[in-house]
Design an enzyme around this catalytic site. Structure first.
Site, short mmCIF file in Angstrom:
data_model
loop_
_atom_site.label_atom_id
_atom_site.label_comp_id
_atom_site.label_asym_id
_atom_site.label_seq_id
_atom_site.Cartn_x
_atom_site.Cartn_y
_atom_site.Cartn_z
N HIS A 1 -7.42 4.16 0.94
CA HIS A 1 -6.26 3.26 0.90
C HIS A 1 -6.19 2.43 2.19
O HIS A 1 -6.03 1.21 2.15
CB HIS A 1 -4.98 4.09 0.70
N GLU A 2 -6.33 3.10 3.33
CA GLU A 2 -6.25 2.39 4.61
C GLU A 2 -7.46 1.49 4.82
O GLU A 2 -7.33 0.38 5.34
CB GLU A 2 -6.12 3.39 5.78
N CYS B 1 2.88 2.38 -0.59
CA CYS B 1 2.41 1.76 0.64
C CYS B 1 3.61 1.21 1.40
O CYS B 1 4.51 0.63 0.79
CB CYS B 1 1.45 0.62 0.29
N LEU B 2 3.60 1.41 2.71
CA LEU B 2 4.71 0.90 3.53
C LEU B 2 4.83 -0.62 3.42
O LEU B 2 5.90 -1.17 3.63
CB LEU B 2 4.51 1.31 4.99
N HIS C 1 -7.01 -1.82 3.28
CA HIS C 1 -6.17 -2.75 4.05
C HIS C 1 -7.03 -3.61 4.99
O HIS C 1 -6.71 -4.77 5.24
CB HIS C 1 -5.15 -1.99 4.91
N GLN D 1 -1.28 -4.11 8.75
CA GLN D 1 0.12 -3.87 8.35
C GLN D 1 1.11 -4.13 9.47
O GLN D 1 2.30 -4.30 9.21
CB GLN D 1 0.29 -2.43 7.85
NI NI Z 1 -0.89 0.90 2.54
#
Ligand code: NI
Length: 154
Positions: A133-134, A91-92, A137, A52
């Site tokens: 979730h992470e 999510c950012l 990524h 991210q």
């Molecule tokens: Ni996220």
């Protein structure tokens, strides 16, 4: 420490598989510190993965505000998981969108810290959800790929 820019959906870095960390040096520590700062102070997120911020390494940080506090995971591996819960996520890297995905209720994760020391953690509830979730990524997967229900958050 420095804030890093968050990559948003459409950026192909978010779609690549992150590589294992093999060198546990000051650069890794700096990356982790920057990610913590970017997550907590700037964006008030509960988790942030290295892709991210444009770094394709298997690193993420999580702080869901529970008794575990701030956690750092390098080269994480989800050893086992059980149960199913519906999780309402954002999510950012996917601004102004939310939705429901299915996540495990509990999991066991193995990882290293910034010094390369191994640890194992049992997580449940929001922490387990956030870890999944992470972890996604690191595999180039976003929560919007897994939606069972879409919500408009704007
Ligand atoms: Ni996220």
């Amino acid at each position: 420490m420095a804030l890093r820019n968050i990559c948003v959906i459409g950026d192909e870095v978010l779609r690549k598989k992150a590589r294992e960390v093999t060198v546990f040096d000051d650069r890794l520590s700096e990356l982790i510190d920057d990610m913590i700062e970017t997550m907590s102070f700037e964006n008030r997120g509960i988790g942030l993965a290295a892709p991210q911020v444009g770094i394709l390494r298997r690193v993420f940080v999580v702080d869901v505000g529970d008794e575990h506090g701030l956690l750092e995971f390098v080269n994480p591996e989800i050893v086992s998981s059980e149960g199913k819960v519906m999780s309402s996520e954002g999510c950012l890297s996917v601004p102004e969108r939310g939705g429901t995905v299915e996540r495990p209720e509990k999991l066991i994760i193995k990882a290293q810290n910034r010094k390369g020391e191994s640890f194992e953690l049992e997580a449940e509830g929001l922490l387990a959800i956030c870890i999944c979730h992470e972890y996604d990524h690191l595999e180039g997967v976003l929560f919007v790929d897994k939606l069972v229900e879409v919500e408009e958050t704007t």
